[in-house]
Motif scaffolding. Structure first.
Motif, PDB file in Angstrom:
ATOM      1  N   LEU A 111       0.864  -1.168   0.000  1.00 50.15           N
ATOM      2  CA  LEU A 111       0.000   0.000   0.000  1.00 50.15           C
ATOM      3  C   LEU A 111       0.902   1.220   0.000  1.00 50.15           C
ATOM      4  N   GLN A 112       0.512   2.223  -0.734  1.00 46.52           N
ATOM      5  CA  GLN A 112       1.250   3.478  -0.659  1.00 46.52           C
ATOM      6  C   GLN A 112       0.748   4.221   0.573  1.00 46.52           C
ATOM      7  N   LEU A 113       1.608   4.410   1.567  1.00 42.71           N
ATOM      8  CA  LEU A 113       1.181   5.156   2.758  1.00 42.71           C
ATOM      9  C   LEU A 113       0.884   6.595   2.362  1.00 42.71           C
ATOM     10  N   ASN A 114      -0.140   7.178   2.974  1.00 43.50           N
ATOM     11  CA  ASN A 114      -0.328   8.605   2.727  1.00 43.50           C
ATOM     12  C   ASN A 114       0.683   9.394   3.570  1.00 43.50           C
ATOM     13  N   ASP A 115       0.764  10.700   3.338  1.00 44.03           N
ATOM     14  CA  ASP A 115       1.848  11.477   3.953  1.00 44.03           C
ATOM     15  C   ASP A 115       1.808  11.419   5.481  1.00 44.03           C
ATOM     16  N   ASP A 116       0.583  11.474   6.036  1.00 46.39           N
ATOM     17  CA  ASP A 116       0.476  11.451   7.494  1.00 46.39           C
ATOM     18  C   ASP A 116       0.947  10.115   8.055  1.00 46.39           C
ATOM     19  N   GLN A 117       0.536   9.049   7.393  1.00 52.91           N
ATOM     20  CA  GLN A 117       0.973   7.720   7.838  1.00 52.91           C
ATOM     21  C   GLN A 117       2.490   7.598   7.755  1.00 52.91           C
ATOM     22  N   ALA A 118       3.035   8.042   6.628  1.00 54.04           N
ATOM     23  CA  ALA A 118       4.481   7.931   6.438  1.00 54.04           C
ATOM     24  C   ALA A 118       5.220   8.722   7.514  1.00 54.04           C
ATOM     25  N   GLY A 147      -5.947   9.155  15.426  1.00 53.21           N
ATOM     26  CA  GLY A 147      -6.477   9.140  14.062  1.00 53.21           C
ATOM     27  C   GLY A 147      -7.870   8.570  14.044  1.00 53.21           C
ATOM     28  N   ILE A 148      -8.758   9.197  13.292  1.00 51.33           N
ATOM     29  CA  ILE A 148     -10.140   8.743  13.230  1.00 51.33           C
ATOM     30  C   ILE A 148     -10.193   7.293  12.749  1.00 51.33           C
ATOM     31  N   THR A 149     -11.311   6.641  13.014  1.00 52.77           N
ATOM     32  CA  THR A 149     -11.480   5.260  12.587  1.00 52.77           C
ATOM     33  C   THR A 149     -11.278   5.163  11.078  1.00 52.77           C
ATOM     34  N   GLY A 150     -10.501   4.193  10.670  1.00 47.80           N
ATOM     35  CA  GLY A 150     -10.289   4.001   9.239  1.00 47.80           C
ATOM     36  C   GLY A 150      -9.211   4.898   8.667  1.00 47.80           C
ATOM     37  N   SER A 151      -8.497   5.614   9.531  1.00 49.04           N
ATOM     38  CA  SER A 151      -7.469   6.510   9.022  1.00 49.04           C
ATOM     39  C   SER A 151      -6.157   5.771   8.757  1.00 49.04           C
ATOM     40  N   GLY A 152      -6.126   4.493   9.086  1.00 47.07           N
ATOM     41  CA  GLY A 152      -4.940   3.708   8.782  1.00 47.07           C
ATOM     42  C   GLY A 152      -3.971   3.583   9.944  1.00 47.07           C
ATOM     43  N   LYS A 153      -4.493   3.587  11.177  1.00 43.68           N
ATOM     44  CA  LYS A 153      -3.628   3.415  12.345  1.00 43.68           C
ATOM     45  C   LYS A 153      -2.992   2.024  12.342  1.00 43.68           C
ATOM     46  N   THR A 154      -3.831   1.019  12.076  1.00 42.37           N
ATOM     47  CA  THR A 154      -3.311  -0.346  12.100  1.00 42.37           C
ATOM     48  C   THR A 154      -2.183  -0.497  11.084  1.00 42.37           C
ATOM     49  N   GLU A 155      -2.372   0.133   9.941  1.00 37.21           N
ATOM     50  CA  GLU A 155      -1.323   0.088   8.917  1.00 37.21           C
ATOM     51  C   GLU A 155      -0.012   0.694   9.454  1.00 37.21           C
ATOM     52  N   VAL A 156      -0.147   1.750  10.229  1.00 36.43           N
ATOM     53  CA  VAL A 156       1.046   2.366  10.829  1.00 36.43           C
ATOM     54  C   VAL A 156       1.706   1.399  11.813  1.00 36.43           C
ATOM     55  N   ARG A 175      -9.375   9.755   6.385  1.00 35.56           N
ATOM     56  CA  ARG A 175      -9.559   8.325   6.193  1.00 35.56           C
ATOM     57  C   ARG A 175      -8.605   7.829   5.111  1.00 35.56           C
ATOM     58  N   ALA A 176      -8.063   6.647   5.327  1.00 37.31           N
ATOM     59  CA  ALA A 176      -7.123   6.092   4.351  1.00 37.31           C
ATOM     60  C   ALA A 176      -7.885   5.616   3.119  1.00 37.31           C
ATOM     61  N   GLY A 177      -7.179   5.483   2.031  1.00 35.45           N
ATOM     62  CA  GLY A 177      -7.783   4.941   0.826  1.00 35.45           C
ATOM     63  C   GLY A 177      -8.905   5.826   0.328  1.00 35.45           C
ATOM     64  N   ALA A 178      -9.958   5.178  -0.179  1.00 38.96           N
ATOM     65  CA  ALA A 178     -11.010   5.919  -0.856  1.00 38.96           C
ATOM     66  C   ALA A 178     -12.115   6.389   0.085  1.00 38.96           C
ATOM     67  N   HIS A 231     -14.069  -3.703  14.257  1.00 36.12           N
ATOM     68  CA  HIS A 231     -14.430  -4.524  13.110  1.00 36.12           C
ATOM     69  C   HIS A 231     -14.538  -3.679  11.851  1.00 36.12           C
ATOM     70  N   HIS A 232     -14.380  -4.379  10.740  1.00 35.40           N
ATOM     71  CA  HIS A 232     -14.423  -3.708   9.458  1.00 35.40           C
ATOM     72  C   HIS A 232     -15.603  -4.292   8.689  1.00 35.40           C
ATOM     73  N   PHE A 233     -16.645  -3.487   8.535  1.00 31.03           N
ATOM     74  CA  PHE A 233     -17.817  -3.938   7.784  1.00 31.03           C
ATOM     75  C   PHE A 233     -17.941  -3.070   6.535  1.00 31.03           C
TER      76      PHE A 233
HETATM   77  P1  ADP Z   1      -7.680   2.163  11.573  1.00 28.85           P
HETATM   78  O1  ADP Z   1      -6.812   1.164  12.286  1.00 28.85           O
HETATM   79  O2  ADP Z   1      -7.238   3.573  11.817  1.00 28.85           O
HETATM   80  O3  ADP Z   1      -9.134   1.983  11.767  1.00 28.85           O
HETATM   81  P2  ADP Z   1      -6.826   0.701   9.221  1.00 28.85           P
HETATM   82  O4  ADP Z   1      -5.348   0.652   9.298  1.00 28.85           O
HETATM   83  O5  ADP Z   1      -7.583  -0.512   9.598  1.00 28.85           O
HETATM   84  O6  ADP Z   1      -7.400   1.965  10.022  1.00 28.85           O
HETATM   85  O7  ADP Z   1      -7.191   1.146   7.749  1.00 28.85           O
HETATM   86  C1  ADP Z   1      -8.532   1.219   7.308  1.00 28.85           C
HETATM   87  C2  ADP Z   1      -8.611   0.637   5.904  1.00 28.85           C
HETATM   88  O8  ADP Z   1      -7.852   1.453   4.998  1.00 28.85           O
HETATM   89  C3  ADP Z   1      -8.041  -0.744   5.795  1.00 28.85           C
HETATM   90  O9  ADP Z   1      -8.828  -1.489   4.903  1.00 28.85           O
HETATM   91  C4  ADP Z   1      -6.657  -0.526   5.241  1.00 28.85           C
HETATM   92  O10 ADP Z   1      -6.197  -1.645   4.501  1.00 28.85           O
HETATM   93  C5  ADP Z   1      -6.858   0.670   4.363  1.00 28.85           C
HETATM   94  N1  ADP Z   1      -5.661   1.505   4.266  1.00 28.85           N
HETATM   95  C6  ADP Z   1      -4.842   1.862   5.275  1.00 28.85           C
HETATM   96  N2  ADP Z   1      -3.853   2.650   4.813  1.00 28.85           N
HETATM   97  C7  ADP Z   1      -4.049   2.799   3.495  1.00 28.85           C
HETATM   98  C8  ADP Z   1      -3.363   3.496   2.443  1.00 28.85           C
HETATM   99  N3  ADP Z   1      -2.278   4.224   2.701  1.00 28.85           N
HETATM  100  N4  ADP Z   1      -3.865   3.415   1.198  1.00 28.85           N
HETATM  101  C9  ADP Z   1      -4.975   2.690   0.944  1.00 28.85           C
HETATM  102  N5  ADP Z   1      -5.668   2.003   1.862  1.00 28.85           N
HETATM  103  C10 ADP Z   1      -5.218   2.052   3.126  1.00 28.85           C
END
Ligand code: ADP
Ligand code: ZN
Ligand code: ZN
Length: 740
Positions: A207-214, A233-242, A389-392, A555-557
């Motif tokens: 995944l390409q991290l966004n600037d904040d994540q990076a 970071g708000i829900t879905g902002s990509g914390k887990t990815e970090v 929010r990360a992604g779309a 959870h992710h729904f």
């Molecule tokens: P959080 O832990 O903040 O709720 P997640 O890390 O679970 O967020 O990310 C939410 C969703 O966005 C996940 O499906 C994840 O795979 C996706 N995601 C995270 N970072 C990115 C990114 N940089 N680009 C695209 N999708 C991303």
């Protein structure tokens, strides 16, 4: 030569006990080894905390330890130091603290050896098979891949089965002849996978991290030694990815990461995400493990075999051979605080551990605790923000639904029912949140006013209609639900109020062609049931999801676009000082379930108090504005994080004893000197009777920690010897998470 062993034994006494070494054992004796010692009328397993040449007690009075159980310490020096610190800070007996730290198998005296005998290995056919044939069985494919790299020796089932779901897949593979089960001899130390110097292969899908994540990942990687980060970071902002990226670097450097998550969040889904990303053994410590499995996971962490350790609250006590990073996900979650016995905060101990180990710690949350926000403001923590929010996915919109005066169909307003229809017609899922299980929180007689009160508590019994029973959610007391009023005999007994079961029934009637799942403690009692229901919710098979906070977290729904908080009013009028913080956090957690993928989400909150300032600021201006206001209020009232609290609780079967005990404790406290500490009480507990016991408490409040700690250090060890203590159960709660 060792003359005396200073041993911590599991007992409520605030002291160590001296023993002579066992007959014929020349040692060596080292701190952190277990010994079996005579204590009281029996024998117990204790931990050597220190050795000394001489005891303060006359040698002829000392007893001999019966046996030494370890050749090397099971608890390393850093864990002993943690125990000593925590015993001091929480004013809990050291022996009980150490007993809490050990997995129950070690506590009971089992050998500190990996016990597992069940291994699985690849077969020739398994090496040869084309992975594409398993395309539709992802779990099998993943296991096969791991067993291919493991070679002849295979892997222990516990190493494959962290999430408890591998067995079925392994059997499936075995039926096809691709893998085989092997038994290793009992007693033979299971061959743990070697710790290689090579960086593990990490199957990071890039995944390409966004600037904040990076920026966040870089800041964590750049930390030299201890540093505390609040990943806000708000829900879905990509914390887990970090977390995953930060862990990736730590693991590649040959170090270990400890990841703490709330009980509810430790799902196969989360573990699966780690599993997919990392091709290294995980040690997963969750409540469904049996004692042997838990011991194995603990030992794999302690010996450095598992580079990644994931667990709930008590996992904060897992020793790590080579610590590199500590992560606490959903750091605001109340489940990190233990509510009985040794009342520690795993979040706070995690920070302490990171500090001691000189490694960074990351606390993540969409709704940080006021404590952590305060630590950011005072410069102790570094904030890392993920505002988008990360992604779309886009932000869900949030609004209040004023239900005053309107017709409610079992708690659901017309407006809400119409919204549900709209979202369902668009092919989306709908989530209804109500933090109350059962059918209705009380049964009432329409003729005489009788209420279904618990005979053992100051509380009402909840109606569970499915099995026609009344249950007290505070003490577990149950009774059949009466058809006629027990007081006047009338048939006009009616359920009052709303629980998840009741919503489930309306949905069943009004949305008969939509499948639904209900997720709460009642619906998920059977082992594996939660996973099964979550799978139905995630897959989109169930269109309507009804649930309590079990459904709100982590959870992710992807298909949920409408989230409704069915009743926001309950949290507005609680006596507890943390109630509004909890409620704001919960509402935002649930709201975070909406519109997580590419569909925009909508969140509605049903309330009778649309003008309530808390709801207003939360909905109009979001959590930071709410937290600002709440912090100001805490500052004015001298409550945490500005003031410091401890709660002294007492309970007894008679009404007078708790008060007498607390009065006597107050005498001692005044003798010790109350400088800088407010002694507030005794007062009856907010629930003055529970499970047949009367409860009272004293709240201790201070502007600074030191005078509070100093007082408790003098006071608490004396409490047990008060005459009044014999008639009560008492406890001390430092940094209580609530005042109930
Ligand atoms: P959080 O832990 O903040 O709720 P997640 O890390 O679970 O967020 O990310 C939410 C969703 O966005 C996940 O499906 C994840 O795979 C996706 N995601 C995270 N970072 C990115 C990114 N940089 N680009 C695209 N999708 C991303
Ligand atoms: Zn009646
Ligand atoms: Zn009860």
């Amino acid at each position: 030569m060792t003359g005396v062993l200073r041993v911590a034994v599991p007992s409520p006494l605030y002291q160590l006990f001296d023993y002579l070494p066992p007959t014929g054992d020349d040692g060596p004796f080292r701190a952190g080894m277990r010994v079996r010692v005579p204590f009281g009328r029996g024998r117990v397993v204790g931990v050597i905390v220190a050795t000394a040449v001489k005891s303060e007690y006359p040698a002829e009075k000392l007893k001999r330890a019966a046996a030494r159980l370890d050749d090397t310490p099971v608890l390393p020096a850093d864990m002993l130091k943690l125990a000593a610190w925590a015993a001091d800070y929480y004013h809990h007996p050291i022996g009980e603290v150490l007993a809490t730290m050990l997995p129950s198998a070690l506590r009971a005296g089992a050998e500190a050896k990996v016990q597992t005998r069940e291994y699985w290995r690849i077969t020739t056919a398994g090496m040869a098979v084309d992975l594409n044939e398993l395309k539709r069985a992802r779990r099998q494919a993943a296991l096969l891949t791991r067993l291919r790299t493991a070679g002849e020796d295979g892997l222990a089932r516990t190493a494959l089965d962290d999430e408890g779901s591998a067995l079925a897949a392994l059997r499936g593979l075995a039926e096809k002849g691709l893998v085989a089960r092997i038994e290793k001899n009992r007693g033979a130390e299971a061959p743990l996978p070697p710790v290689s110097g090579e960086p593990p292969r990490s199957a990071t899908q890039h995944l390409q991290l966004n600037d904040d994540q990076a920026a966040a990942v870089d800041a964590i990687a750049d930390a030299d030694g201890y540093r505390a980060f609040l990943l806000d970071g708000i829900t879905g902002s990509g914390k887990t990815e970090v977390y995953l990226r930060a862990i990736d670097r730590v693991v590649a450097a040959g170090r270990q990461a400890l990841v703490l998550v709330p009980e509810i969040a430790l799902t196969p889904q989360l573990v699966g995400r780690f599993r997919e990303r990392f091709d290294v053994p995980l040690a997963v410590l969750h409540s469904a493990l049996n004692d042997t499995e838990r011991l194995d996971a603990w030992l794999r962490a302690a010996r450095g075999v598992a580079p990644i350790v994931i667990g709930t609250r008590s996992a904060v006590f897992t020793p790590l051979a080579r610590p590199g990073l500590v992560v606490v996900d959903e750091e605001h979650d109340p489940s990190f605080k233990q509510h009985e016995g040794f009342r520690y905060s795993a979040r706070d101990l995690a920070v302490w551990r990171a500090h001691e180990a000189a490694v960074p710690v990351v606390l993540g949350s969409a709704t940080p605790s006021l404590e952590s926000l305060h630590n950011v403001r005072s410069g102790r923590y570094t904030a890392l923000h993920l505002p988008e929010r990360a992604g779309a996915a886009t932000h869900p919109s949030m609004r209040l639904l004023d239900v005053r005066g309107g017709v409610l169909r079992e708690g659901l307003s017309d407006a809400l029912l119409r919204l549900m229809e709209k979202h369902l017609a668009a092919g989306s899922q709908v989530l209804l949140f109500l933090n109350r299980r059962g059918y209705a929180p009380v049964l009432q007689c329409h003729d005489c006013g009788w209420l279904s009160e618990c005979s053992r508590c100051d509380a009402r019994m909840t109606l569970h209609r499915r099995d026609a029973r009344l249950r007290c959610h505070h003490c577990g007391h149950e009774a059949p639900a009466p058809r006629r009023c027990p007081a006047c005999g009338s048939e006009g007994v009616m359920p009052i109020g709303l629980g998840t079961e009741r919503i489930e029934r309306v949905i069943g009637e009004d949305f008969a062609d939509c499948s639904m799942v209900r997720i709460d403690r009642d619906a998920t009692r059977r082992k594996g049931e939660l996973d099964r229901l979550l799978a139905r919710a995630e897959g989109g098979d169930a269109r309507i999801l009804v649930g309590t906070q079990m459904l709100a977290k982590g959870h992710h729904f992807p298909l949920v676009t409408l989230v409704a908080v069915v009743d926001a009013d309950g949290g507005l009028f609680s006596a507890d000082f943390r109630a509004s913080e909890r409620m704001a956090q919960l509402i935002l957690q649930v709201a975070g379930r909406a519109g997580r993928a590419d569909r925009p989400g909508e969140v509605v909150i049903q309330t009778h108090c649309p003008d309530h300032p808390l709801l207003q600021s939360l909905v109009a201006r979001g959590y930071p504005a709410f937290a600002d206001a709440a912090l100001k209020e805490r500052e004015v009232t001298g409550l945490p994080p500005y003031g410091h609290l401890a709660l002294l609780r007492a309970e007894a079967t008679d009404e007078a004893s708790p008060d007498s005990f607390l009065e006597a404790a107050g005498e001692l406290a005044r003798e010790a000197g109350l400088d800088g500490v407010d002694w507030l009480g005794p007062v009856p507990a907010p629930m003055a009777r529970r499970a047949g016991r009367y409860r009272a408490q004293v709240l201790l409040r201070a502007d600074a920690r030191t005078p509070l700690q100093r007082l408790l250090a003098t006071l608490v060890p004396q409490l047990g010897s008060l005459r009044e203590a014999r008639r009560v159960r008492w406890s001390v709660d430092v940094d209580p998470s609530d005042t109930f």
